[in-house]
Design an enzyme around this catalytic site. Sequence first.
Site, short mmCIF file in Angstrom:
data_model
loop_
_atom_site.label_atom_id
_atom_site.label_comp_id
_atom_site.label_asym_id
_atom_site.label_seq_id
_atom_site.Cartn_x
_atom_site.Cartn_y
_atom_site.Cartn_z
N LYS A 226 21.95 -16.81 3.99
CA LYS A 226 22.62 -18.05 4.36
C LYS A 226 23.39 -17.89 5.69
CE LYS A 226 21.19 -20.54 0.90
NZ LYS A 226 20.65 -19.74 -0.17
C1 LIG Z 1 20.61 -20.35 -1.70
C2 LIG Z 1 20.71 -21.63 -2.39
C3 LIG Z 1 21.32 -21.76 -3.66
C4 LIG Z 1 21.75 -20.60 -4.49
O1 LIG Z 1 22.49 -19.65 -3.86
P1 LIG Z 1 22.48 -18.12 -4.34
O2 LIG Z 1 23.72 -17.60 -3.69
O3 LIG Z 1 21.24 -17.49 -3.77
O4 LIG Z 1 22.54 -18.09 -5.80
C5 LIG Z 1 21.43 -23.02 -4.21
N1 LIG Z 1 20.97 -24.11 -3.57
C6 LIG Z 1 20.37 -24.03 -2.37
C7 LIG Z 1 19.92 -25.28 -1.70
C8 LIG Z 1 20.20 -22.79 -1.76
O5 LIG Z 1 19.57 -22.72 -0.60
#
Ligand SMILES: *Cc1c(COP(=O)(O)O)cnc(C)c1O
Length: 400
Positions: free
Chosen positions: A186
Amino acid sequence: MPGFEMFGALERAEVQEVLDSGVLMRYGFDGMRNNCWKARELEEAMAARMQTKFAHTVSSGTAALTVAMASAGIGVGDEVIIPTFTFVASFEAVLALGAIPVLADIDDTLCLNPQTVEKQITDKTKAIMPVHMCGSMADLKPLKMLCDKHKLILIEDACQAIGGSYDGKPLGSYGDLGCFSFDYVKTITCGEGGGIITDNHSYYKNADHYSDHGHDHVGKDRGAESHPFLGYNYRISELNAAVGVAQIKRLDDFLKVQQKNYSLLEASLADIEGITFRKVPETGVQNYSFLNFFLPSEDLARRAHKALLTAGVDACFYWYDNNWHYYRKWEHLTGPKSLGPLSDQVTQRISEQTRSGFSASDHWMGRTISCLVKLSWSREEVNRRASLMQKVLREILIKV
Ligand SMILES: *Cc1c(COP(=O)(O)O)cnc(C)c1O
């Protein structure tokens, strides 16, 4: 989008502070920790940056969604409306609470289409959860109006769009609750981690308790605390939070680089006939983590995607065929291979939806290509990609 590209002295110093304190847990151990509270520090920074009264951090973005919904009282049999194009985590989080994900179409924003949401509302609906995919957002105002009209909770999954805004407000802060992911890919990362923001004190308190086995966090002595309700362990560790403390300070610098790289790529495609760009709602500002564009047909999009990869433009995605981002390939979630004990009520409701299909979503997704925008690219690398993309897409479209 990846914060993983950008690690440095700031992150190391924050982590070292936690190691020196000797306390890796975010709660308790007050006397031992030399006043080092990284999760709290990250929460204060998040609330300040996102302009909300409260922020709470947890172990992942999936945990953030689960805890956010639980904190607002969403549970067994409740329905939550989510878009057909999402990350499977939003679907999983709803199921983890025993609630039922109800899909609704996306539009050319690549996010939930407010006009298709109302017909999915039933007497069991508790929340609408737009997912701000690939750096940009759903049109939130009409969704909020629907929530007000039907007394529903608006939860923004802003995991992929941190730093963007809508109507002058940071994404995540427009709804009743907003969720972020700080996983490794992210925009900013903790390694693993997630965050919830809200102005609602009781949601915040519930989230703080629920993510730590229901501990009420009133006493100095953890052993003397009571557990007013059942919870789970979705705690973030101090080590992960420390990385986040450094990264959130750098968020606005990351966004500037993303925007610059994005603009160069976008400009190189702007004059190509047949290429159109994903719509950003009028008052929205994206976080520029992906360049998303449409080709005139599914066939052309498939060919363009293949040609881009062959030409060496990596990190471009054709989500339509992806089995964790788009509902079309989600049989594995509810079919016989599912490990989770899903009730018949849940599986029936889901298969009803997927059987009927979502032709408007297919229309947009079948034609969409998304290219990741990286932070670490040199100017030469951005230019190389821009001219390659231009050349490849021109060739594909000229042959039409
Ligand atoms: C990455 C993501 C999540 C979940 O995040 P994690 O930290 O990987 O559990 C949820 N929603 C979206 C749209 C994402 O891109």
